[in-house]
Write a protein that holds these residues in place. Structure first.
Motif, PDB file in Angstrom:
ATOM      1  N   VAL A 194       0.852  -0.991   0.239  1.00  0.00           N
ATOM      2  CA  VAL A 194       0.054  -0.026  -0.233  1.00  0.00           C
ATOM      3  C   VAL A 194       1.072   1.280  -0.167  1.00  0.00           C
ATOM      4  O   VAL A 194       1.630   1.605   0.929  1.00  0.00           O
ATOM      5  CB  VAL A 194      -0.997   0.003   1.221  1.00  0.00           C
ATOM      6  N   CYS A 195       0.693   2.165  -1.078  1.00  0.00           N
ATOM      7  CA  CYS A 195       1.614   3.304  -1.219  1.00  0.00           C
ATOM      8  C   CYS A 195       0.625   4.404  -1.333  1.00  0.00           C
ATOM      9  O   CYS A 195       0.284   4.735  -2.408  1.00  0.00           O
ATOM     10  CB  CYS A 195       2.463   3.196  -2.410  1.00  0.00           C
ATOM     11  N   PRO A 196       0.229   4.969  -0.254  1.00  0.00           N
ATOM     12  CA  PRO A 196      -0.948   5.911  -0.214  1.00  0.00           C
ATOM     13  C   PRO A 196      -0.566   7.245  -0.455  1.00  0.00           C
ATOM     14  O   PRO A 196      -1.617   8.286  -0.526  1.00  0.00           O
ATOM     15  CB  PRO A 196      -1.439   5.784   1.099  1.00  0.00           C
ATOM     16  N   GLY A 197       0.711   7.660  -0.576  1.00  0.00           N
ATOM     17  CA  GLY A 197       1.303   8.997  -0.740  1.00  0.00           C
ATOM     18  C   GLY A 197       0.848   9.909   0.224  1.00  0.00           C
ATOM     19  O   GLY A 197       1.054   9.300   1.684  1.00  0.00           O
ATOM     20  N   ASP A 198       0.006  11.023   0.269  1.00  0.00           N
ATOM     21  CA  ASP A 198      -0.192  11.824   1.363  1.00  0.00           C
ATOM     22  C   ASP A 198      -1.762  11.675   1.848  1.00  0.00           C
ATOM     23  O   ASP A 198      -2.623  12.338   2.619  1.00  0.00           O
ATOM     24  CB  ASP A 198      -0.019  13.324   1.027  1.00  0.00           C
ATOM     25  N   TYR A 291       3.689  23.169   6.476  1.00  0.00           N
ATOM     26  CA  TYR A 291       3.039  21.878   6.964  1.00  0.00           C
ATOM     27  C   TYR A 291       1.543  22.080   7.768  1.00  0.00           C
ATOM     28  O   TYR A 291       1.693  22.957   8.420  1.00  0.00           O
ATOM     29  CB  TYR A 291       4.250  21.284   7.863  1.00  0.00           C
ATOM     30  N   ALA A 292       0.884  21.140   7.332  1.00  0.00           N
ATOM     31  CA  ALA A 292      -0.594  20.990   8.043  1.00  0.00           C
ATOM     32  C   ALA A 292      -0.997  19.665   7.636  1.00  0.00           C
ATOM     33  O   ALA A 292      -0.788  19.089   6.645  1.00  0.00           O
ATOM     34  CB  ALA A 292      -1.449  22.023   7.675  1.00  0.00           C
ATOM     35  N   ARG A 293      -1.817  19.322   8.449  1.00  0.00           N
ATOM     36  CA  ARG A 293      -2.642  17.926   8.352  1.00  0.00           C
ATOM     37  C   ARG A 293      -3.457  18.186   7.153  1.00  0.00           C
ATOM     38  O   ARG A 293      -3.598  17.258   6.282  1.00  0.00           O
ATOM     39  CB  ARG A 293      -3.685  17.746   9.592  1.00  0.00           C
ATOM     40  N   THR A 294      -4.104  19.206   6.880  1.00  0.00           N
ATOM     41  CA  THR A 294      -4.811  19.511   5.657  1.00  0.00           C
ATOM     42  C   THR A 294      -4.497  20.918   5.198  1.00  0.00           C
ATOM     43  O   THR A 294      -5.042  21.809   5.601  1.00  0.00           O
ATOM     44  CB  THR A 294      -6.466  19.490   5.793  1.00  0.00           C
ATOM     45  N   PRO A 295      -3.287  21.055   4.323  1.00  0.00           N
ATOM     46  CA  PRO A 295      -2.975  22.177   3.922  1.00  0.00           C
ATOM     47  C   PRO A 295      -4.096  22.961   3.222  1.00  0.00           C
ATOM     48  O   PRO A 295      -5.008  22.333   2.228  1.00  0.00           O
ATOM     49  CB  PRO A 295      -1.833  22.050   3.028  1.00  0.00           C
ATOM     50  N   ASP A 296      -4.223  24.186   3.167  1.00  0.00           N
ATOM     51  CA  ASP A 296      -5.177  24.926   2.572  1.00  0.00           C
ATOM     52  C   ASP A 296      -4.626  24.988   0.781  1.00  0.00           C
ATOM     53  O   ASP A 296      -3.653  24.847   0.714  1.00  0.00           O
ATOM     54  CB  ASP A 296      -5.313  26.433   2.588  1.00  0.00           C
ATOM     55  N   THR A 328       1.333  18.782  -2.633  1.00  0.00           N
ATOM     56  CA  THR A 328       1.391  18.170  -1.347  1.00  0.00           C
ATOM     57  C   THR A 328       2.079  16.767  -1.398  1.00  0.00           C
ATOM     58  O   THR A 328       2.112  16.045  -2.369  1.00  0.00           O
ATOM     59  CB  THR A 328       0.115  18.085  -0.646  1.00  0.00           C
ATOM     60  N   TYR A 329       2.741  16.477  -0.220  1.00  0.00           N
ATOM     61  CA  TYR A 329       3.334  15.164  -0.072  1.00  0.00           C
ATOM     62  C   TYR A 329       3.207  14.918   1.384  1.00  0.00           C
ATOM     63  O   TYR A 329       3.168  15.992   2.282  1.00  0.00           O
ATOM     64  CB  TYR A 329       4.715  15.123  -0.616  1.00  0.00           C
ATOM     65  N   ALA A 330       3.501  13.589   1.807  1.00  0.00           N
ATOM     66  CA  ALA A 330       3.560  13.260   3.061  1.00  0.00           C
ATOM     67  C   ALA A 330       4.864  13.613   3.779  1.00  0.00           C
ATOM     68  O   ALA A 330       5.813  13.491   3.051  1.00  0.00           O
ATOM     69  CB  ALA A 330       3.396  11.727   3.108  1.00  0.00           C
ATOM     70  N   SER A 331       4.717  14.070   5.046  1.00  0.00           N
ATOM     71  CA  SER A 331       5.774  14.461   5.625  1.00  0.00           C
ATOM     72  C   SER A 331       5.965  14.188   7.249  1.00  0.00           C
ATOM     73  O   SER A 331       4.887  13.930   7.799  1.00  0.00           O
ATOM     74  CB  SER A 331       5.914  16.197   5.640  1.00  0.00           C
ATOM     75  N   ALA A 332       7.097  13.568   7.438  1.00  0.00           N
ATOM     76  CA  ALA A 332       7.474  12.997   8.885  1.00  0.00           C
ATOM     77  C   ALA A 332       9.178  12.901   9.048  1.00  0.00           C
ATOM     78  O   ALA A 332       9.808  13.040   7.831  1.00  0.00           O
ATOM     79  CB  ALA A 332       6.920  11.624   9.041  1.00  0.00           C
ATOM     80  N   ALA A 333       9.507  12.972  10.181  1.00  0.00           N
ATOM     81  CA  ALA A 333      10.752  12.747  10.569  1.00  0.00           C
ATOM     82  C   ALA A 333      11.355  11.556   9.736  1.00  0.00           C
ATOM     83  O   ALA A 333      10.632  10.698   9.685  1.00  0.00           O
ATOM     84  CB  ALA A 333      10.993  12.847  11.951  1.00  0.00           C
TER      85      ALA A 333
END
Length: 379
Positions: A194-198, A291-296, A328-333
């Protein structure tokens, strides 16, 4: 009737999913890729197409970038993908940036890199007119493709040349070991990736939340041709405090202090400069990071002005803007997450904006792990 049983089923047709499909077929495994969209329209086509090796974080990320770059070079011809540019030119404009480049050249990551200064640097840059120039860190390792055409071409080649099945415009609403439930029926596979992106809510949201993944919004522009060719993809001092291959060096601290004094708004908006040139001469320019959970969904003119201000400092003048867009893309440490939420299932997300640069190597690792699992189970 369409086949509904495969060795590997992959959810997501972005670069991460396509990389897994390639790795699977190279091991002789049958693969299907399922995607809710009719065509690629996410992060995989909204970026520079820059396969960045130089400046990636030392260790596994840099190693993955080197390997992924080699895979791009191997498949570009057979897949009909043009390599638009080769190399990277880090334009150092401050003495502190020069020190970072010199320190970088002393590391093992500098293979294929050289330092150019003085008249030779200005000749290398051609018609570019930087406000200040300490020198250029030049690398011939990196390469660039045009994302808008390369991703569709890669998918078409995987389907027509390597036998990968695609189910487009099909939503996956449930995953369990050996089975995908989709809007068009059940697909069975020994292994599922599963490669869901963001998309952080549809599949395995608890695992994604536990990994503290959020989303990064970026702004980019396309400028008209400046009337001359670039020697390579261009970056500037701002990139040296963002890309960890440079930023983790002790010498980067002094550069960051100076940039905080001279470019505080750029740093506050996560701006660093990348300029890539297309076959028609136009320039893809970016980018910013918010960065935001749901960016505008809205692009800020002020952010575009800051990006173009840095462009002007490196190039001397700014051609007309032809296009503007956000991505947009998924972001984490860290670089990525690879989780096993169920037996025979892997959840794979690149969380660093380096999908084009590292996915092929990451996918090889994931597929090898799954193959070992299968062999172990058979034994």
């Amino acid at each position: 009737m369409a086949q509904d049983s495969f060795d590997i089923a992959i959810v997501g047709a972005g670069i991460v999913g396509l990389a897994h499909a390639l790795a699977a077929t190279r091991l002789g495994l049958s693969a299907v890729v399922v995607d809710r969209d009719a065509q690629a329209n996410g992060a995989s086509i909204r970026n520079f197409g820059f396969v960045t090796v130089t400046g990636q974080e030392q260790g596994n990320v840099w190693r993955r970038a080197r390997r992924s770059r080699d895979v791009w070079a191997e498949i570009a011809g057979p897949a009909g993908i043009a390599v638009e540019q080769r190399g990277l030119a880090m334009v150092a404009q401050r003495p502190e940036a020069r020190l970072v480049c010199e320190a970088f050249l002393a590391t093992e990551m500098a293979e294929g890199c050289t330092w150019i200064e003085g008249a030779a640097a200005r000749a290398f840059l051609g018609d570019m007119r930087p406000t200040h120039l300490e020198g250029v860190l030049s690398s011939m390792i990196d390469l660039r493709v045009e994302s808008r055409t390369a991703i569709p071409a890669l998918a078409a080649w995987l389907e027509q040349g390597r036998g990968v099945a695609f189910r487009r415009g099909v939503a996956v609403h449930h995953v369990e070991s050996g089975r995908l439930e989709t809007a068009e029926g059940v697909i069975r596979a020994q292994h599922i990736i599963v490669c869901p992106g963001d998309d952080l809510t549809t599949l395995f949201p608890d695992a994604l939340a536990k990994a503290e993944i959020t989303r990064c919004k970026l702004q980019m522009l396309r400028l008209a041709s400046p009337g001359y060719g670039l020697p390579a993809t261009i970056m500037s001092d701002l990139g040296m405090v963002r890309y960890l291959g440079y930023a983790a060096l002790p010498e980067a601290k002094a550069l960051k202090r100076r940039l905080q004094a001279e470019r505080p708004d750029h740093l506050a908006n996560g701006i660093h400069l990348i300029v890539a040139q297309g076959a028609d001469g136009s320039l893809i320019v970016g980018d910013s990071h918010h960065y935001a959970r749901t960016p505008d969904p809205f692009a800020s003119d002020q952010v575009d002005r800051l990006i173009l201000e840095e462009f002007r400092a490196v190039f001397g003048s700014v051609p007309p803007v032809l296009e503007r867009w956000t991505g947009t893309y998924a972001s984490a440490a860290g670089h990525s997450i690879v989780e096993a939420p169920l037996e025979g299932v892997r959840l794979v997300v690149v969380t660093s904006g380096t999908g084009a640069s590292t996915s092929f190597a990451l996918a090889e690792e994931v597929i090898a792990d799954l193959t070992d699992d299968r062999l172990g189970a058979a034994a």
